[in-house]
Design a protein around this motif. Structure first.
Motif, short mmCIF file in Angstrom:
data_model
loop_
_atom_site.label_atom_id
_atom_site.label_comp_id
_atom_site.label_asym_id
_atom_site.label_seq_id
_atom_site.Cartn_x
_atom_site.Cartn_y
_atom_site.Cartn_z
N GLY A 1 -3.69 20.37 0.28
CA GLY A 1 -4.98 20.62 0.89
C GLY A 1 -5.49 19.47 1.66
N CYS A 2 -4.47 18.53 2.02
CA CYS A 2 -4.83 17.22 2.51
C CYS A 2 -5.25 17.31 3.98
CB CYS A 2 -3.73 16.32 2.26
SG CYS A 2 -4.07 14.45 2.70
N PRO A 3 -6.06 16.70 4.58
CA PRO A 3 -6.38 16.49 5.90
C PRO A 3 -5.38 15.69 6.61
CG PRO A 3 -8.14 15.14 4.59
CD PRO A 3 -7.41 16.00 3.75
N ALA A 4 -4.80 14.74 6.00
CA ALA A 4 -3.62 13.72 6.64
C ALA A 4 -4.23 13.65 8.07
CB ALA A 4 -2.43 14.45 6.42
N ILE A 5 -5.15 12.55 8.03
CA ILE A 5 -5.54 12.21 9.44
C ILE A 5 -5.00 10.91 9.94
CG2 ILE A 5 -7.38 11.81 11.14
CD1 ILE A 5 -9.05 13.53 9.21
N TRP A 6 -4.33 10.65 11.07
CA TRP A 6 -3.69 9.54 11.55
C TRP A 6 -3.61 9.64 13.14
CZ3 TRP A 6 -3.37 4.61 11.75
CH2 TRP A 6 -2.08 4.12 12.56
N PRO A 7 -4.02 8.45 13.73
CA PRO A 7 -5.06 7.56 13.25
C PRO A 7 -6.41 8.24 13.62
CG PRO A 7 -4.53 6.84 15.76
CD PRO A 7 -3.72 8.24 15.11
N VAL A 8 -7.48 8.12 12.88
CA VAL A 8 -8.97 8.50 13.16
C VAL A 8 -9.77 7.44 13.87
CG1 VAL A 8 -8.73 10.28 11.17
CG2 VAL A 8 -9.66 8.10 10.71
N ILE B 1 1.21 8.55 6.22
CA ILE B 1 1.15 9.90 6.08
C ILE B 1 2.49 10.49 4.94
CG2 ILE B 1 1.00 12.15 6.92
CD1 ILE B 1 -1.63 10.24 7.25
N ALA B 2 3.43 10.10 5.36
CA ALA B 2 4.63 10.57 4.63
C ALA B 2 4.57 10.13 3.21
CB ALA B 2 5.97 10.10 5.48
N GLY C 1 0.74 -1.18 -0.06
CA GLY C 1 -0.01 0.04 -0.08
C GLY C 1 0.91 1.05 0.04
N LEU C 2 2.04 1.21 0.83
CA LEU C 2 2.86 2.38 0.72
C LEU C 2 3.59 2.73 -0.76
CD1 LEU C 2 4.64 1.96 4.13
CD2 LEU C 2 2.92 3.46 3.50
N GLU C 3 3.90 1.50 -1.36
CA GLU C 3 4.51 1.71 -2.81
C GLU C 3 3.38 2.27 -3.73
OE1 GLU C 3 7.70 -1.68 -3.79
OE2 GLU C 3 6.16 -2.31 -2.28
N ARG D 1 -1.78 12.06 -9.20
CA ARG D 1 -1.25 12.19 -7.76
C ARG D 1 -2.01 13.13 -7.11
NH1 ARG D 1 2.71 17.08 -10.34
NH2 ARG D 1 1.05 18.58 -10.91
N ASP D 2 -3.26 13.79 -7.30
CA ASP D 2 -3.94 14.24 -6.37
C ASP D 2 -5.31 13.36 -5.74
OD1 ASP D 2 -2.52 16.58 -6.39
OD2 ASP D 2 -3.70 17.73 -8.05
N THR D 3 -5.16 12.28 -6.23
CA THR D 3 -6.42 11.07 -5.86
C THR D 3 -6.36 11.02 -4.34
OG1 THR D 3 -6.18 10.17 -7.91
CG2 THR D 3 -7.31 9.08 -6.42
N PRO D 4 -7.47 11.26 -3.83
CA PRO D 4 -7.53 11.07 -2.51
C PRO D 4 -7.26 9.42 -2.02
CG PRO D 4 -9.59 12.26 -3.20
CD PRO D 4 -8.66 11.73 -4.15
N ILE D 5 -6.61 9.02 -1.01
CA ILE D 5 -6.22 7.91 -0.77
C ILE D 5 -6.31 7.36 0.75
CG2 ILE D 5 -4.26 6.20 -0.50
CD1 ILE D 5 -2.71 7.54 -2.83
N VAL D 6 -7.24 6.43 1.02
CA VAL D 6 -7.40 5.90 2.14
C VAL D 6 -6.69 4.61 2.53
CG1 VAL D 6 -9.24 5.21 4.04
CG2 VAL D 6 -9.68 6.70 2.17
N MET D 7 -6.03 4.38 3.80
CA MET D 7 -5.25 3.07 4.01
C MET D 7 -6.06 2.64 5.13
SD MET D 7 -1.23 2.13 4.79
CE MET D 7 -0.75 2.41 2.87
#
Ligand SMILES: [Zn+2]
Length: 140
Positions: A131-138, A93-94, A60-62, A74-80
């Motif tokens: 513009g990313c919320p970059a939330i961890w962990p939610v 997040i990195a 998933g990271l790759e 590149r601007d696609t939202p991604i949920v892990m």
């Protein structure tokens, strides 16, 4: 209808996630590994990518790094979604993941996150343009 690409090597989990999101009104596609998911993302341009962490061929990271490095994705939202991360692990997040959810994630929370990211839409992930919320962990 907004579309979600699920990258998940566990067929049972993929089926559960797929049903859940289809019922919520999404068009859902599924790839059993990161490499196939990347190929499908290039072809289908999903609105949101929902990815597992541990997968064969490309994890998933790759997958996240490959999407962030692709000029048109590149601007696609991604949920892990993963059960193998330690709370506070900054790796996802990195790499450019928007939201990290721990398995088992409550259905309501998963739907809520996918809906929020669909509404937010494509957004930047680099420095001041982020513009990313970059939330961890939610969700734990
Ligand atoms: Zn983001």
């Amino acid at each position: 209808m907004p579309s979600v690409l699920i990258a998940e090597d566990d067929e049972d989990i993929a089926l559960i996630l797929s049903r859940l999101l289809k019922r919520a009104g999404y068009t859902v596609t599924h790839a059993p590994d990161g490499q196939r998911a990347f190929e499908m993302a290039v072809a289908d341009r999903p609105d949101v990518v929902l990815t597992d962490l541990g997968m064969p061929r490309m994890d998933g990271l790759e997958l996240t790094r490959s999407i962030r490095a692709h000029p048109e994705l590149r601007d696609t939202p991604i949920v892990m979604l993963s059960g193998h991360l330690h709370p506070g692990d900054s790796g996802p997040i990195a790499a450019g993941v928007c939201v990290v959810l721990l398995k088992p994630c409550p259905n309501d929370r998963l739907r809520e996150v996918v809906t929020e990211l669909t509404e937010l839409g494509a957004h930047g992930h680099s420095g001041a343009d982020s513009g990313c919320p970059a939330i961890w962990p939610v969700s734990v």
